[in-house]
Design a protein around this motif. Sequence first.
Motif, PDB file in Angstrom:
ATOM      1  N   PRO A 233     -16.785  -7.567 -40.090  1.00 43.96           N
ATOM      2  CA  PRO A 233     -16.684  -7.394 -41.658  1.00 43.96           C
ATOM      3  C   PRO A 233     -17.703  -6.214 -41.881  1.00 43.96           C
ATOM      4  N   GLU A 234     -17.117  -5.542 -43.006  1.00 42.27           N
ATOM      5  CA  GLU A 234     -18.193  -4.609 -43.771  1.00 42.27           C
ATOM      6  C   GLU A 234     -19.350  -5.330 -44.604  1.00 42.27           C
ATOM      7  N   ILE A 235     -18.881  -6.330 -45.117  1.00 40.28           N
ATOM      8  CA  ILE A 235     -19.843  -7.163 -45.754  1.00 40.28           C
ATOM      9  C   ILE A 235     -19.647  -8.591 -45.814  1.00 40.28           C
ATOM     10  N   VAL A 236     -20.697  -9.333 -45.763  1.00 38.54           N
ATOM     11  CA  VAL A 236     -20.466 -10.913 -45.883  1.00 38.54           C
ATOM     12  C   VAL A 236     -21.369 -11.220 -47.060  1.00 38.54           C
ATOM     13  N   LEU A 237     -20.588 -11.876 -47.910  1.00 37.16           N
ATOM     14  CA  LEU A 237     -21.372 -12.493 -49.279  1.00 37.16           C
ATOM     15  C   LEU A 237     -21.301 -13.683 -49.169  1.00 37.16           C
ATOM     16  N   TYR A 238     -22.662 -14.331 -49.453  1.00 37.04           N
ATOM     17  CA  TYR A 238     -23.006 -15.610 -49.141  1.00 37.04           C
ATOM     18  C   TYR A 238     -23.193 -16.357 -50.544  1.00 37.04           C
ATOM     19  N   ASP A 239     -22.347 -17.161 -51.076  1.00 39.11           N
ATOM     20  CA  ASP A 239     -22.617 -17.888 -52.323  1.00 39.11           C
ATOM     21  C   ASP A 239     -23.699 -19.004 -52.103  1.00 39.11           C
ATOM     22  N   MET A 240     -24.829 -18.780 -52.479  1.00 36.31           N
ATOM     23  CA  MET A 240     -25.998 -19.586 -52.637  1.00 36.31           C
ATOM     24  C   MET A 240     -26.282 -20.408 -53.829  1.00 36.31           C
ATOM     25  N   PRO A 241     -27.230 -21.585 -53.524  1.00 35.56           N
ATOM     26  CA  PRO A 241     -27.501 -22.383 -54.658  1.00 35.56           C
ATOM     27  C   PRO A 241     -28.573 -21.445 -55.257  1.00 35.56           C
ATOM     28  N   PRO A 242     -28.955 -22.082 -56.460  1.00 33.58           N
ATOM     29  CA  PRO A 242     -30.221 -21.523 -57.306  1.00 33.58           C
ATOM     30  C   PRO A 242     -31.320 -21.582 -56.427  1.00 33.58           C
ATOM     31  N   MET A 243     -32.175 -20.375 -56.732  1.00 34.50           N
ATOM     32  CA  MET A 243     -33.335 -20.093 -55.787  1.00 34.50           C
ATOM     33  C   MET A 243     -34.719 -20.975 -56.183  1.00 34.50           C
ATOM     34  N   LEU A 244     -34.815 -21.288 -57.753  1.00 30.25           N
ATOM     35  CA  LEU A 244     -35.685 -22.119 -57.955  1.00 30.25           C
ATOM     36  C   LEU A 244     -35.540 -23.669 -57.882  1.00 30.25           C
TER      37      LEU A 244
END
Length: 303
Positions: A233-244
């Motif tokens: 892939p050109e880009i892999v987007l990872y939908d992540m939980p909130p950082m804090l």
Amino acid sequence: MRDLYASDALGADNSDVTAQFGGPGMRHSIRPRRTVIDHEDEFDGDFSEGDLTFEDSLPAAPAVSRYFGDDRAPRWQDLPIATPGPGGDMPLVDDHRNSAAARAFDLLRTRLRQTTLEHRWVNIAVTAPTSGCGNSFSATNLALSLSRVPGSRTVLMDMNMRSPGLARAFDMQAPGAMSDLLSGRADLGKGMLRVSDTLALGLNDRAEVNAAEILQDSATAETLLRLRASLQPEIVLYDMPPMLEHDDLSAFLPQLDGVLLISDGSQTMARHLRECERMLEGQVPLLGIVLNRARASSLPKYA
């Protein structure tokens, strides 16, 4: 405090974006800026406009080892094809291509592609300081915008394992648990779905309380290397939980080339952004801050 690569962008939340197309809540620019929170405690989206440029020199992303997959790994064309359903629970700006929101995502897409291709970066996390900022909405629509580039390949992964939502967003049935895919218990060729020639999805059907432990497992790193080696892939987007709210993003930093941070104009505070910047400092580049739910008074108007 160092400069942030700010993308004060995009509008509308998951509940009323359709009503807001072309109206309040849509704003986008990408440019280097001194942290906007030095002089005010509330991040309210009231910014002036500027040129759409990135700085020439971005912080270096961590070196990632290369994995040369085997013949058993699936290729892009081998992934099973699935069609999103009509009843997704998340507004998709693709349905309103002439809207201000769609144009904002397209602009963000183009600037992101230019930066990632220039630096040969692939792995981009989409996260937020706190819950409810719209990072899944932003990740989904950014992936759809990226997938409209002919000949491109974008992968969108649901790595918010504590509260998976991408399957509902696309009104699709997830093939299984993301934890099984990352651990190697599930075959890549069965755990990933392709919805078009340019977009593949890694969906999740199960919440995990041990998400951070799974994300920093060596098996996860190996699986993701295999995925990238086989699918290219050109880009892999990872939908992540909130950082804090969780340590999931911190646990996953060694796998990332950059981070897009989603800020909410109605709830994100200056101290939230400062803390997120501190957590990323010296580890992974903060590529942009995406402002969701911008105030109507801060939106530019064009004749």
